[in-house]
Motif scaffolding. Structure first.
Motif, PDB file in Angstrom:
ATOM      1  N   ASP A  80       0.837  -1.214   0.000  1.00 59.88           N
ATOM      2  CA  ASP A  80       0.000   0.000   0.000  1.00 59.88           C
ATOM      3  C   ASP A  80       0.860   1.247   0.000  1.00 59.88           C
ATOM      4  O   ASP A  80       0.452   2.291  -0.497  1.00 59.88           O
ATOM      5  N   ARG A  81       2.031   1.144   0.609  1.00 60.75           N
ATOM      6  CA  ARG A  81       2.928   2.300   0.677  1.00 60.75           C
ATOM      7  C   ARG A  81       3.956   2.312  -0.454  1.00 60.75           C
ATOM      8  O   ARG A  81       4.974   2.999  -0.376  1.00 60.75           O
ATOM      9  N   GLY A  82       3.733   1.491  -1.459  1.00 60.70           N
ATOM     10  CA  GLY A  82       4.587   1.545  -2.651  1.00 60.70           C
ATOM     11  C   GLY A  82       5.882   0.761  -2.539  1.00 60.70           C
ATOM     12  O   GLY A  82       6.838   1.029  -3.275  1.00 60.70           O
ATOM     13  N   ILE A  83       5.916  -0.223  -1.615  1.00 58.54           N
ATOM     14  CA  ILE A  83       7.129  -1.029  -1.450  1.00 58.54           C
ATOM     15  C   ILE A  83       6.811  -2.459  -1.866  1.00 58.54           C
ATOM     16  O   ILE A  83       5.934  -3.103  -1.280  1.00 58.54           O
ATOM     17  N   PHE A  84       7.550  -2.995  -2.842  1.00 62.01           N
ATOM     18  CA  PHE A  84       7.303  -4.365  -3.284  1.00 62.01           C
ATOM     19  C   PHE A  84       8.234  -5.315  -2.548  1.00 62.01           C
ATOM     20  O   PHE A  84       9.454  -5.212  -2.638  1.00 62.01           O
ATOM     21  N   THR A  85       7.643  -6.238  -1.788  1.00 58.40           N
ATOM     22  CA  THR A  85       8.439  -7.275  -1.110  1.00 58.40           C
ATOM     23  C   THR A  85       7.721  -8.602  -1.302  1.00 58.40           C
ATOM     24  O   THR A  85       6.559  -8.647  -1.686  1.00 58.40           O
ATOM     25  N   ALA A  86       8.424  -9.686  -0.995  1.00 57.50           N
ATOM     26  CA  ALA A  86       7.794 -11.002  -1.048  1.00 57.50           C
ATOM     27  C   ALA A  86       7.800 -11.611   0.345  1.00 57.50           C
ATOM     28  O   ALA A  86       8.830 -11.599   1.031  1.00 57.50           O
ATOM     29  N   ALA A  87       6.625 -12.128   0.772  1.00 55.82           N
ATOM     30  CA  ALA A  87       6.527 -12.832   2.059  1.00 55.82           C
ATOM     31  C   ALA A  87       6.672 -14.327   1.791  1.00 55.82           C
ATOM     32  O   ALA A  87       6.084 -14.851   0.842  1.00 55.82           O
ATOM     33  N   PHE A  88       7.448 -14.996   2.604  1.00 53.93           N
ATOM     34  CA  PHE A  88       7.648 -16.439   2.455  1.00 53.93           C
ATOM     35  C   PHE A  88       7.206 -17.156   3.727  1.00 53.93           C
ATOM     36  O   PHE A  88       7.508 -16.708   4.834  1.00 53.93           O
ATOM     37  N   SER A  89       6.482 -18.241   3.547  1.00 53.93           N
ATOM     38  CA  SER A  89       6.087 -19.042   4.710  1.00 53.93           C
ATOM     39  C   SER A  89       6.226 -20.518   4.344  1.00 53.93           C
ATOM     40  O   SER A  89       6.664 -20.854   3.232  1.00 53.93           O
ATOM     41  N   TYR A  90       5.852 -21.409   5.278  1.00 55.09           N
ATOM     42  CA  TYR A  90       5.952 -22.840   5.047  1.00 55.09           C
ATOM     43  C   TYR A  90       5.163 -23.218   3.794  1.00 55.09           C
ATOM     44  O   TYR A  90       4.058 -22.684   3.622  1.00 55.09           O
ATOM     45  N   THR A 135       8.780 -19.762  10.816  1.00 54.66           N
ATOM     46  CA  THR A 135       9.866 -18.825  10.451  1.00 54.66           C
ATOM     47  C   THR A 135       9.453 -17.949   9.260  1.00 54.66           C
ATOM     48  O   THR A 135      10.308 -17.544   8.469  1.00 54.66           O
ATOM     49  N   ALA A 136       8.141 -17.663   9.159  1.00 52.62           N
ATOM     50  CA  ALA A 136       7.676 -16.802   8.055  1.00 52.62           C
ATOM     51  C   ALA A 136       8.463 -15.494   8.065  1.00 52.62           C
ATOM     52  O   ALA A 136       8.825 -14.990   9.138  1.00 52.62           O
ATOM     53  N   ARG A 137       8.721 -14.996   6.877  1.00 52.74           N
ATOM     54  CA  ARG A 137       9.580 -13.810   6.780  1.00 52.74           C
ATOM     55  C   ARG A 137       9.291 -13.010   5.521  1.00 52.74           C
ATOM     56  O   ARG A 137       8.695 -13.521   4.571  1.00 52.74           O
TER      57      ARG A 137
END
Ligand SMILES: Cc1ncc(COP(=O)(O)O)c(C=O)c1O
Length: 376
Positions: free
Chosen positions: A324-334, A341-343
């Motif tokens: 929403d704030r214009g930052i592209f990241t990827a979330a990883f989980s099991y 250890t989701a991150r």
């Protein structure tokens, strides 16, 4: 990746990118040195495209173009190894190498449990057996080697830099242990080449280990060439893979344009350390800023900064706030990472400006305010 968001990118990447018509700050790219859009790298690609077209339409075991030979020589010089074999990807290099070296039922591959999927696939294709040791646990590796006989060929294989942790494999201990077991050590340095070690030559340089180690890697991350992979090491072993590696012989070469881009990228990073220095300054700035936010970070010497959310839902929520704030990241989980250890895996680039980094830190701080118990 757990996130269903799948946008369309326009234009080139340069720290930020246009996604679905909105300029976003990109924190999930492997373009660590910002070379994917560098004019000199693009000029290298264009020269090779002009010289060889899109390719010869031949498998690389039959004929190689001038630019592929140039790249193999350039990389061998850069890494200080005897021989280099080029592939259309590192996934192909891993599969070809492991399948070829462990091609008898008596052979054994001993593999770190966190190794990349393409190493796992290479193990599955090999006719030898595979034993998996606990991540980064040399005692566990020794246990897995207990029933080896000297007649067997043994391969120890590890990521040089683990992609979800950003940590560097302990090659200074793995190398002598592999030697004691009479094993070949194969190090996949896809996330190490260009960014780890004093001059960026990868995890082998980071640890100052022997050049006899076999290395695989990609041209599609720090080297910015879009596509391509390699096996580097002693000529005798590289030659074995050249003459028998199914993922080398029965598939197309990396495109000449990518090879030309990679030649230009290697020359650039060999002669000019300024991008590596900028990358390191950016990582330091981001880590410093993130310490204020209270989010837990995993420590490591490179551009991968895992922000530990621990809980799958929280990881998704935080990724959505960042977006929403214009930052592209990827979330990883099991199952991509172990349960609990989701991150969010942040990948810093030399192409990020101070503004990009500060905006990203502010967005993480905002997400922290929305997750009051995030420090627990
Ligand atoms: C450790 C590792 N090895 C291999 C690969 C595959 O590289 P390529 O895209 O060249 O097949 C990747 C990319 O995701 C990786 O992270």
């Amino acid at each position: 990746m757990t996130d269903a968001y799948w946008p369309t990118a326009e234009g080139r990447l340069s720290g930020g990118v246009d996604l679905d018509g909105r300029e976003m700050i990109m924190l999930s790219s492997n373009d660590y040195l910002g070379l994917a859009g560098d004019e000199r790298v693009l000029a290298g690609a264009r020269r090779a495209l002009d010289a060889h077209g899109t390719g010869l339409g031949l498998n690389p075991s039959i004929v190689l173009t001038r630019v592929h030979r140039e790249l193999a020589d350039e990389l061998a010089g850069y890494l200080g190894c005897e021989s280099v074999l080029l592939f259309n990807s590192c996934a192909a290099a891993n599969c070809a190498t492991l399948q070829t070296l462990a091609d008898t039922p008596g052979s054994t591959i001993i593999s770190d449990e966190y190794n990349h999927a393409s190493i796992v696939d290479g193990c599955r294709l090999a006719r030898g057996r595979t034993k998996v040791y606990r991540h980064d646990d040399l005692g566990s590796l020794e246990e897995q080697s207990a029933d080896l006989t000297s007649a067997d060929r043994t391969i120890v294989v590890t990521d040089g830099v683990f992609s979800m942790e950003g940590s560097v494999a302990r090659l200074d201990e793995l190398q002598p242990l592999a030697a004691r077991l009479g094993a070949d050590l194969v190090v996949d340095d896809s996330h190490g080449i260009g960014v780890i070690g004093a001059t960026g030559r990868g995890s082998v340089e980071h640890h100052g280990t022997a050049a006899a180690t076999l290395r695989t890697g990609t041209f599609a991350k720090a080297l910015g060439a879009g596509l391509g992979g390699f096996l580097a090491g002693p000529a005798a072993v590289v030659d074995e893979v050249r003459s028998r590696g199914r993922f080398f012989i029965f598939t197309s070469p990396m495109p000449p344009a990518s090879a030309g881009a990679a030649v230009a990228a290697i020359r650039l990073i060999r002669d000019d350390q300024s991008r590596l220095e900028r990358l390191r300054a950016n990582v330091a700035r981001f880590r410093r800023g993130m310490q204020e936010t209270g989010w837990e970070l995993l420590d490591n010497p490179g551009p991968i900064v895992p922000v530990m959310l621990r809980d799958d839902e929280r990881a998704r929520r935080v990724a959505a706030v960042l977006r929403d704030r214009g930052i592209f990241t990827a979330a990883f989980s099991y199952p991509v990472v172990p349960r609990g250890t989701a991150r969010i895996r942040v990948q810093i680039s030399a192409a990020h400006t101070d503004h990009h980094l500060d905006a990203a830190i502010d967005a993480f701080a905002e997400a922290a305010r929305l997750e009051p118990d995030h420090r627990s």
